[in-house]
Scaffold this motif. Structure first.
Motif, PDB file in Angstrom:
ATOM      1  N   GLY A 175       0.800  -1.221   0.000  1.00  0.00           N
ATOM      2  CA  GLY A 175       0.000   0.000   0.000  1.00  0.00           C
ATOM      3  C   GLY A 175       0.826   1.260   0.000  1.00  0.00           C
ATOM      4  N   GLU A 176       2.138   1.120  -0.178  1.00  0.00           N
ATOM      5  CA  GLU A 176       3.036   2.272  -0.240  1.00  0.00           C
ATOM      6  C   GLU A 176       3.876   2.188  -1.510  1.00  0.00           C
ATOM      7  N   GLN A 414      -3.449   5.839  -9.281  1.00  0.00           N
ATOM      8  CA  GLN A 414      -4.826   5.727  -9.768  1.00  0.00           C
ATOM      9  C   GLN A 414      -5.281   4.276  -9.810  1.00  0.00           C
ATOM     10  N   ILE A 415      -4.404   3.386 -10.283  1.00  0.00           N
ATOM     11  CA  ILE A 415      -4.746   1.958 -10.363  1.00  0.00           C
ATOM     12  C   ILE A 415      -5.056   1.409  -8.973  1.00  0.00           C
ATOM     13  N   LYS A 419      -8.709  -0.010  -7.576  1.00  0.00           N
ATOM     14  CA  LYS A 419      -8.828  -1.419  -7.210  1.00  0.00           C
ATOM     15  C   LYS A 419      -9.119  -1.623  -5.730  1.00  0.00           C
ATOM     16  N   PHE A 420      -8.479  -0.809  -4.877  1.00  0.00           N
ATOM     17  CA  PHE A 420      -8.567  -1.051  -3.435  1.00  0.00           C
ATOM     18  C   PHE A 420      -9.230   0.073  -2.652  1.00  0.00           C
ATOM     19  N   GLU A 474      -2.008  -8.726  -7.173  1.00  0.00           N
ATOM     20  CA  GLU A 474      -3.106  -8.156  -7.955  1.00  0.00           C
ATOM     21  C   GLU A 474      -2.756  -6.763  -8.472  1.00  0.00           C
ATOM     22  N   PHE A 475      -2.084  -5.986  -7.657  1.00  0.00           N
ATOM     23  CA  PHE A 475      -1.658  -4.644  -8.050  1.00  0.00           C
ATOM     24  C   PHE A 475      -0.652  -4.714  -9.185  1.00  0.00           C
ATOM     25  N   LEU A 476       0.284  -5.648  -9.100  1.00  0.00           N
ATOM     26  CA  LEU A 476       1.273  -5.814 -10.168  1.00  0.00           C
ATOM     27  C   LEU A 476       0.603  -6.207 -11.478  1.00  0.00           C
TER      28      LEU A 476
END
Length: 486
Positions: A175-176, A414-415, A419-420, A474-476
């Motif tokens: 988250g960072e 933004q992504i 998403k989260f 998931e972020f990647l």
């Protein structure tokens, strides 16, 4: 050896991480992991290169329709920090890591886990092997020997990689997004001593400090943890002055990038002062526990009877060692003016070891301001030179200056928000990410560092948060899917 971690999600990533735990990969002993990664790339039919330094580069073409996207370099380092508890039997050059699930975390039995940077490496492997995810041109850069000198990053050539964006996956708070890091330099200090005769009428003891947490000498330096070397020598200052103690040998601390957790000083004391020594050790243990009560609840300081040493360190060097280590800067030196809560400059007095007429001391200096790092080096040089030691600085590397206008930064913010449901924090890190060196070789790269949540890296308490690994993955995946066009 349990394979329970392979049942976690995302299964492919955890399976790759499990494979990494089975291959010994301490820094500078990376031949087997390099061979494994090289064979992994070739088994997928992908272009695979091993450079002169030992870095592995694997290229995966864009998925259909994504060929016009900017190229992404996924980067992680292959080596891990080999640290274990004293009561743990483990050979880091031959034994696999015994990883297991402990509630919401994955950790290891009595050793470092290697999630730093094994999770990042496993994520890159998973991208390379996945046949369904969408992405533009991808290159995976697996560097060698990051932990003990950033050898791979130092040796990387400027004409090997083709990408436009670097995603370093070696940060440790999900988250960072990290946009800057500290530079560093090693201080290598040596005293030469004469081995003198042990007098009669003395008893031998080992002064042992243990039970400290240790941890990463950059990210954990702000926590105010105990430094075994400083605590041990602090007592020696008293004992030499007040109890006529003489030092025969010292073995304290370990790796330069790990806060020292334990240490032993071999001493002799006049027989008439034995009781006073034992009382003083008990008193200092109480003092240390009181001073560090909230940080080091398991601290232990004891005197154990020992075999009589064959010789002692000559008194002049003994006193110079004790005085200079006592005076040596250690811990946080200055906080950042620009980023609240970030350490700007620090030093870790990492190890003190005597052997064959030489006492070797190592410190790791870090700063996001090069001039502050240079001044700290001058201070340490002054302290030890005045005591008669030689001081040599090696392995210097630059920091990574934040670019708040970075396109990939804005895109990933933004992504993550989409998403989260929240915007990730933007941070710099007080550690030597390879981004500083890699950005010097490829100055046009747009760079971000991110990763899952890892706690107590570089110590046997290292653990990685399971759910954060899933979010990181998931972020990647979403980031690679949405990389902008060239």
């Amino acid at each position: 050896m349990s394979k329970e971690i392979t049942n976690l999600e995302p299964k492919a990533l955890w399976e790759n991480f499990y494979q990494l735990t089975q291959i010994p990969r301490p820094s500078k002993k990376e031949a087997r992991i390099q061979e494994f990664i090289e064979n992994f790339g070739k088994s997928l039919g992908l272009e695979t290169i091993k450079d002169e330094t030992g870095n592995i580069i694997i290229r995966k073409p864009a998925t259909p329709g994504m060929e016009n996207r900017k190229g992404v370099v996924l980067q992680g380092h292959l080596d891990m920090v080999p640290q274990k508890n004293n009561d743990t039997k483990h050979d880091f050059e031959n034994d696999p890591i015994d990883a297991y699930v402990d509630g919401d975390w994955v950790t290891a039995k009595g050793t470092t886990l290697g999630a730093d940077n094994g999770i990042g490496v496993a994520a890159a492997m998973t991208v390379l092997a996945d046949k369904n995810m969408q992405h533009g041109p991808v290159e995976a850069l697996f560097t060698c020997d990051e932990e003990t000198g950033m050898t791979g990053a130092f040796g990387l050539k400027n004409d090997v990689l083709k990408g436009d964006i670097l995603l370093n996956m070696d940060s440790e708070d999900e988250g960072e997004l990290y946009v800057g890091c500290a530079g560093g330099v090693d201080a290598n200090i040596e005293f030469e001593f004469d081995q003198v005769v042990v007098p009669s009428g003395v008893k031998a003891f080992d002064l042992v400090i243990s039970g400290l947490k240790g941890g990463h000498s950059g990210m954990d330096i702000i926590l105010g943890l105990g430094n075994a070397n400083k605590l041990l020598v602090r007592f020696l200052k008293y004992a030499v002055t007040e109890l006529d103690v003489r030092l025969a040998g010292i073995n304290a601390g370990g790796l330069r990038n790990a806060i020292p957790r334990e240490g032993t000083a071999n001493i002799v004391v006049p027989e008439e002062n034995v009781d006073a020594l034992k009382k003083a050790v008990a008193k200092y243990e109480e003092v240390y526990k009181a001073e560090l009560s909230s940080r080091e609840p398991n601290l232990s300081f004891v005197a154990k009877e020992a075999d009589m040493p064959k010789s002692l360190i000559d008194e002049a060097v003994q006193d110079g060692l004790i005085d200079s280590v006592n005076a040596c800067p250690n811990g946080v030196i200055r906080m950042s003016d620009d980023m609240p809560g970030l350490v700007e400059t620090s030093t870790n007095l990492a190890s003190i070891k005597s052997e064959n007429g030489t006492i070797a001391i190592q410190c790791l200096l870090r700063s996001s301001v090069d001039t502050a790092k240079d001044y700290l080096a001058d201070r340490i040089d002054s302290v030890f030179s005045l005591a008669g030691a030689t001081v040599v600085f090696t392995g210097g590397y630059p920091g990574w200056k934040p670019n708040m206008a970075s396109p990939i930064l804005k895109q990933m913010q933004q992504i993550y928000n989409d998403k989260f449901g929240k915007i990730p924090e933007i941070k710099a890190i007080h550690a030597g990410l390879e981004c500083g060196l890699l950005g010097a070789v490829y100055p046009k790269w747009d760079m971000i560092s991110f990763g899952p949540t890892i706690r107590s890296p570089h110590s046997p308490d290292e653990k990685v948060h399971i759910e954060s690994v899933n979010k990181f993955w998931e972020f990647l995946v979403e980031t690679l899917k949405n990389v902008e066009e060239k």
